[in-house]
Design a protein around this motif. Structure first.
Motif, PDB file in Angstrom:
ATOM      1  N   ALA A  57       0.828  -1.208   0.000  1.00 60.27           N
ATOM      2  CA  ALA A  57       0.000   0.000   0.000  1.00 60.27           C
ATOM      3  C   ALA A  57       0.862   1.257   0.000  1.00 60.27           C
ATOM      4  O   ALA A  57       0.582   2.218  -0.725  1.00 60.27           O
ATOM      5  CB  ALA A  57      -0.927  -0.005   1.207  1.00 60.27           C
ATOM      6  N   SER A  58       1.912   1.269   0.818  1.00 62.59           N
ATOM      7  CA  SER A  58       2.764   2.449   0.879  1.00 62.59           C
ATOM      8  C   SER A  58       3.490   2.664  -0.452  1.00 62.59           C
ATOM      9  O   SER A  58       3.666   3.803  -0.889  1.00 62.59           O
ATOM     10  CB  SER A  58       3.771   2.331   2.021  1.00 62.59           C
ATOM     11  N   ASP A  59       3.895   1.562  -1.115  1.00 65.48           N
ATOM     12  CA  ASP A  59       4.528   1.685  -2.430  1.00 65.48           C
ATOM     13  C   ASP A  59       3.538   2.215  -3.464  1.00 65.48           C
ATOM     14  O   ASP A  59       3.864   3.100  -4.266  1.00 65.48           O
ATOM     15  CB  ASP A  59       5.076   0.333  -2.888  1.00 65.48           C
ATOM     16  N   ARG A  60       2.308   1.680  -3.428  1.00 67.29           N
ATOM     17  CA  ARG A  60       1.296   2.091  -4.414  1.00 67.29           C
ATOM     18  C   ARG A  60       0.909   3.551  -4.234  1.00 67.29           C
ATOM     19  O   ARG A  60       0.731   4.292  -5.205  1.00 67.29           O
ATOM     20  CB  ARG A  60       0.059   1.201  -4.285  1.00 67.29           C
ATOM     21  N   LEU A  61       0.777   3.972  -2.986  1.00 68.81           N
ATOM     22  CA  LEU A  61       0.378   5.356  -2.699  1.00 68.81           C
ATOM     23  C   LEU A  61       1.561   6.314  -2.683  1.00 68.81           C
ATOM     24  O   LEU A  61       1.373   7.519  -2.589  1.00 68.81           O
ATOM     25  CB  LEU A  61      -0.343   5.408  -1.341  1.00 68.81           C
ATOM     26  N   GLN A  62       2.777   5.746  -2.746  1.00 70.26           N
ATOM     27  CA  GLN A  62       4.003   6.535  -2.699  1.00 70.26           C
ATOM     28  C   GLN A  62       4.071   7.379  -1.423  1.00 70.26           C
ATOM     29  O   GLN A  62       4.328   8.585  -1.459  1.00 70.26           O
ATOM     30  CB  GLN A  62       4.119   7.419  -3.949  1.00 70.26           C
ATOM     31  N   VAL A  63       3.804   6.714  -0.305  1.00 73.91           N
ATOM     32  CA  VAL A  63       3.915   7.342   1.011  1.00 73.91           C
ATOM     33  C   VAL A  63       4.747   6.429   1.897  1.00 73.91           C
ATOM     34  O   VAL A  63       4.996   5.262   1.568  1.00 73.91           O
ATOM     35  CB  VAL A  63       2.529   7.573   1.656  1.00 73.91           C
ATOM     36  N   SER A  64       5.173   6.953   3.019  1.00 70.74           N
ATOM     37  CA  SER A  64       5.965   6.136   3.935  1.00 70.74           C
ATOM     38  C   SER A  64       5.087   5.086   4.599  1.00 70.74           C
ATOM     39  O   SER A  64       3.865   5.254   4.729  1.00 70.74           O
ATOM     40  CB  SER A  64       6.610   7.020   5.011  1.00 70.74           C
ATOM     41  N   ARG A  65       5.715   4.016   5.026  1.00 70.00           N
ATOM     42  CA  ARG A  65       4.978   2.974   5.744  1.00 70.00           C
ATOM     43  C   ARG A  65       4.410   3.530   7.045  1.00 70.00           C
ATOM     44  O   ARG A  65       3.325   3.140   7.474  1.00 70.00           O
ATOM     45  CB  ARG A  65       5.905   1.790   6.016  1.00 70.00           C
ATOM     46  N   THR A  66       5.123   4.449   7.655  1.00 70.89           N
ATOM     47  CA  THR A  66       4.637   5.059   8.900  1.00 70.89           C
ATOM     48  C   THR A  66       3.332   5.813   8.670  1.00 70.89           C
ATOM     49  O   THR A  66       2.382   5.696   9.460  1.00 70.89           O
ATOM     50  CB  THR A  66       5.685   6.017   9.483  1.00 70.89           C
ATOM     51  N   ALA A  67       3.277   6.588   7.577  1.00 72.70           N
ATOM     52  CA  ALA A  67       2.067   7.361   7.278  1.00 72.70           C
ATOM     53  C   ALA A  67       0.884   6.434   7.026  1.00 72.70           C
ATOM     54  O   ALA A  67      -0.231   6.680   7.508  1.00 72.70           O
ATOM     55  CB  ALA A  67       2.301   8.257   6.067  1.00 72.70           C
ATOM     56  N   TYR A  68       1.118   5.360   6.274  1.00 71.77           N
ATOM     57  CA  TYR A  68       0.033   4.418   5.994  1.00 71.77           C
ATOM     58  C   TYR A  68      -0.412   3.720   7.277  1.00 71.77           C
ATOM     59  O   TYR A  68      -1.606   3.547   7.526  1.00 71.77           O
ATOM     60  CB  TYR A  68       0.481   3.379   4.961  1.00 71.77           C
ATOM     61  N   ARG A  69       0.558   3.347   8.114  1.00 70.21           N
ATOM     62  CA  ARG A  69       0.238   2.674   9.375  1.00 70.21           C
ATOM     63  C   ARG A  69      -0.613   3.570  10.267  1.00 70.21           C
ATOM     64  O   ARG A  69      -1.575   3.111  10.882  1.00 70.21           O
ATOM     65  CB  ARG A  69       1.537   2.279  10.087  1.00 70.21           C
ATOM     66  N   GLU A  70      -0.264   4.854  10.323  1.00 66.91           N
ATOM     67  CA  GLU A  70      -1.038   5.795  11.143  1.00 66.91           C
ATOM     68  C   GLU A  70      -2.449   5.974  10.590  1.00 66.91           C
ATOM     69  O   GLU A  70      -3.413   6.112  11.350  1.00 66.91           O
ATOM     70  CB  GLU A  70      -0.323   7.153  11.205  1.00 66.91           C
ATOM     71  N   ALA A  71      -2.577   5.972   9.257  1.00 68.29           N
ATOM     72  CA  ALA A  71      -3.902   6.092   8.638  1.00 68.29           C
ATOM     73  C   ALA A  71      -4.779   4.902   9.016  1.00 68.29           C
ATOM     74  O   ALA A  71      -5.965   5.056   9.333  1.00 68.29           O
ATOM     75  CB  ALA A  71      -3.766   6.179   7.111  1.00 68.29           C
ATOM     76  N   VAL A  72      -4.200   3.719   9.009  1.00 69.44           N
ATOM     77  CA  VAL A  72      -4.949   2.513   9.382  1.00 69.44           C
ATOM     78  C   VAL A  72      -5.364   2.580  10.849  1.00 69.44           C
ATOM     79  O   VAL A  72      -6.473   2.167  11.225  1.00 69.44           O
ATOM     80  CB  VAL A  72      -4.115   1.246   9.107  1.00 69.44           C
TER      81      VAL A  72
END
Length: 258
Positions: A51-66
């Motif tokens: 997901a972070s690769d697809r959205l081109q965001v950091s894994r931390t940002a995606y984790r916080e969103a979840v």
């Protein structure tokens, strides 16, 4: 040295703000996909790395969103399973963010009906209690909100905020801590349904007199009249919302026939 530390602190603060905006945006985008039915209960979201690769965001940002979505009951994360979309029964439906995501598109008839059913259960009873328990300060807050609605109209953000203030003051005036805890959710419901009703055309009817009747009944310490006035207000708001949907449905039907 101190200036360098200050500069570093400002840079870190700016980075934190940017990160907050980013994972908030990701949470909103995913939330809209969930409440609109694009992601259905039981669906597994993409893994953190993908997901972070697809959205081109950091894994931390995606984790916080979840984590934001999990706190609102929309998803559940489990080891070796992943992040699964939760059943609607677990969603925090009155969370202001969840309501805003629901109204990004066309909420279905059942959901809108459910929302107004809740308002008809809570708000008339709260108005009746407010008529018996309101303080002078709460009554003044309702009057100030009415003036704001009349000055700005519900077509403006300032007018809608005044509308929220009116309902919030009325709920606080109930003197019931559990009813008061619903203030942010009911306020968000009032605001978003008002915006929704005007998305195609201006309001066909001025709802301010309905609010005035609630205020007058609360001011007169008449719980029966306050209950009736608030019930009438919510029922008319529901009718306005239903009528605002008719042109949209007609367009869909005409498109299907053509």
């Amino acid at each position: 040295m101190s200036s360098k530390k200050s500069a570093a602190a400002r840079a870190n603060a700016k980075a934190r703000r940017k990160s907050l905006r980013l994972h908030g945006t990701i949470a909103r985008d995913l939330g809209v996909l969930i409440v609109s039915g694009r992601y259905k209960p039981g669906d597994i979201l993409n893994g953190e790395i993908d997901a972070s690769d697809r959205l081109q965001v950091s894994r931390t940002a995606y984790r916080e969103a979840v984590r934001i979505l999990a706190a609102k009951g929309l998803v559940e994360s489990r080891p070796k399973v992943g992040t699964r979309v939760s059943p609607q029964a677990r969603w925090h439906m009155l969370d202001p963010d969840v309501l805003s995501w629901i109204f990004e598109f066309e909420p279905d008839d059942t959901l809108l009906s459910n929302l107004f059913e809740l308002r008809k259960i809570v708000e008339p009873e709260a108005a009746a209690l407010a008529a018996l328990r309101r303080t002078d300060e709460e009554l003044q807050a309702m009057e100030t909100a009415l003036q704001g609605m009349a000055t700005h109209t519900l077509a403006s953000e300032a007018g809608r905020l005044a509308d929220q203030d009116f309902h919030s003051a009325m709920l606080r005036a109930s003197g019931n801590a559990f009813i008061v805890s619903l203030t942010s959710g009911v306020g968000a419901a009032v605001s978003w349904t008002t915006i929704y009703k005007q998305r195609q055309n201006p309001l066909r009817r001025d709802p301010i007199p309905d609010h005035q009747k609630v205020y007058e009944a609360v001011k007169a310490a008449d719980p029966k009249a306050a209950h009736a006035a608030m019930l009438n207000l919510v029922e008319l708001a529901q009718l306005d919302t239903t009528n605002s949907r008719k042109p949209v449905k007609a367009k869909v039907a005409n498109a299907a026939r053509s």
